[in-house]
Scaffold this motif. Structure first.
Motif, mmCIF file in Angstrom:
data_model
loop_
_atom_site.group_PDB
_atom_site.id
_atom_site.type_symbol
_atom_site.label_atom_id
_atom_site.label_comp_id
_atom_site.label_asym_id
_atom_site.label_seq_id
_atom_site.Cartn_x
_atom_site.Cartn_y
_atom_site.Cartn_z
ATOM 1 N N SER A 9 33.620 36.982 25.109
ATOM 2 C CA SER A 9 33.084 38.168 25.772
ATOM 3 C C SER A 9 34.077 38.732 26.787
ATOM 4 O O SER A 9 34.123 39.933 27.018
ATOM 5 N N PHE A 10 34.871 37.847 27.419
ATOM 6 C CA PHE A 10 35.817 38.268 28.468
ATOM 7 C C PHE A 10 35.089 39.140 29.495
ATOM 8 O O PHE A 10 35.475 40.285 29.751
ATOM 9 N N ASP A 11 34.056 38.560 30.094
ATOM 10 C CA ASP A 11 33.130 39.330 30.925
ATOM 11 C C ASP A 11 33.028 38.747 32.331
ATOM 12 O O ASP A 11 31.945 38.304 32.721
ATOM 13 N N PRO A 12 34.121 38.767 33.124
ATOM 14 C CA PRO A 12 35.431 39.356 32.836
ATOM 15 C C PRO A 12 36.441 38.284 32.396
ATOM 16 O O PRO A 12 36.181 37.095 32.490
ATOM 17 N N ILE A 13 37.592 38.760 31.944
ATOM 18 C CA ILE A 13 38.701 37.861 31.647
ATOM 19 C C ILE A 13 39.184 37.222 32.947
ATOM 20 O O ILE A 13 39.112 37.821 34.018
ATOM 21 N N HIS A 14 39.653 35.977 32.866
ATOM 22 C CA HIS A 14 40.150 35.284 34.056
ATOM 23 C C HIS A 14 41.368 34.442 33.684
ATOM 24 O O HIS A 14 41.791 34.396 32.522
ATOM 25 N N TYR A 15 41.925 33.758 34.698
ATOM 26 C CA TYR A 15 43.166 33.021 34.475
ATOM 27 C C TYR A 15 42.996 31.836 33.531
ATOM 28 O O TYR A 15 43.979 31.382 32.935
ATOM 29 N N VAL A 190 42.648 43.417 37.347
ATOM 30 C CA VAL A 190 41.268 43.238 36.898
ATOM 31 C C VAL A 190 40.332 43.221 38.099
ATOM 32 O O VAL A 190 39.252 43.831 38.083
ATOM 33 N N GLU A 191 40.747 42.539 39.151
ATOM 34 C CA GLU A 191 39.948 42.502 40.379
ATOM 35 C C GLU A 191 39.710 43.920 40.901
ATOM 36 O O GLU A 191 38.576 44.287 41.277
ATOM 37 N N GLN A 192 40.740 44.735 40.906
ATOM 38 C CA GLN A 192 40.605 46.107 41.392
ATOM 39 C C GLN A 192 39.737 46.939 40.458
ATOM 40 O O GLN A 192 38.963 47.800 40.915
ATOM 41 N N TYR A 193 39.839 46.692 39.157
ATOM 42 C CA TYR A 193 39.014 47.415 38.185
ATOM 43 C C TYR A 193 37.542 47.107 38.428
ATOM 44 O O TYR A 193 36.691 48.008 38.421
#
Length: 204
Positions: A9-15, A190-193
């Motif tokens: 799902s990448f909900d959200p993607i992470h490291y 991604v954090e900013q998004y």
């Protein structure tokens, strides 16, 4: 060409996702890793607030600049429930000369026999399983009735060693809902998004 397929799902993607891809890229080794965001995962609800398009945009932000990473829209373009067997079949059709590796953790390997058409999945791709320090050895016993001896041998050779990194998308969603920092858990872009789109203001 050897292509690693990393679905989710990448909900959200992470490291954790990114490290798994990089470890597989180096250790198998692979030529490319394709991140394949699900349209709708069969085992998950879509109540988090991030649309499929937003999840794909976050993946693209996370992997930007990496020459061997790409984001595939195959499942989102197909729509509906996203089944791994359909995705692997689609990729095999468009890249018939490629050897596909399905990147996963040991928990996913254990669950694989319950997925749709697991025997066909194992015909289309080699499971590449991440082993973590301190955990039991990867157990391929559940695949014995489903895969050829050759495929099982390939899977055993594709076990990769991955550092322990205790991250989950659910934890990131919960932290975002509480307006806590996501720094060092996901790429800054991604954090900013997530912040700019006010994603995950309510946990699932």
């Amino acid at each position: 060409m050897r292509i690693g397929i990393l679905g989710g799902s990448f909900d959200p993607i992470h490291y954790g996702h990114l490290l798994l891809a990089e470890v597989c890229l180096e250790q198998i080794p692979l030529d490319e890793v394709w991140f394949v965001p699900a349209a709708t995962a069969p085992h998950k609800s879509d109540a988090s607030g991030a649309s499929p398009e937003q999840r794909m945009e976050m993946v693209e932000l996370a992997i930007a600049g990496h020459p061997a990473f790409r984001c595939s829209p195959v499942e989102i373009d197909r729509g509906g429930l996203s089944y791994t067997v359909d995705t692997l079949a689609d990729i095999t059709t468009t890249h018939p000369q490629a050897t596909l590796y399905l990147l996963m953790g040991a928990d996913s390997l254990k669950d694989l026999p319950s997925w749709r058409d697991p025997g066909r999945i194992l015909e289309l791709a080699v499971p590449a399983v991440a082993a973590r320090p301190g955990q039991p050895a990867v157990n391929f016993q559940p695949l014995l009735p489903l895969a050829s001896d050759e495929r099982l041998d390939q899977a055993r050779q594709a076990v990769v060693q991955m550092p322990q990194l205790d991250l989950s998308s659910r934890d990131l969603r919960e932290r975002a809902a509480l307006q806590q920092s996501l720094r060092f858990r996901t790429p800054r872009a991604v954090e900013q998004y997530i912040a700019s789109h006010e994603l995950y203001s309510h946990t699932d």
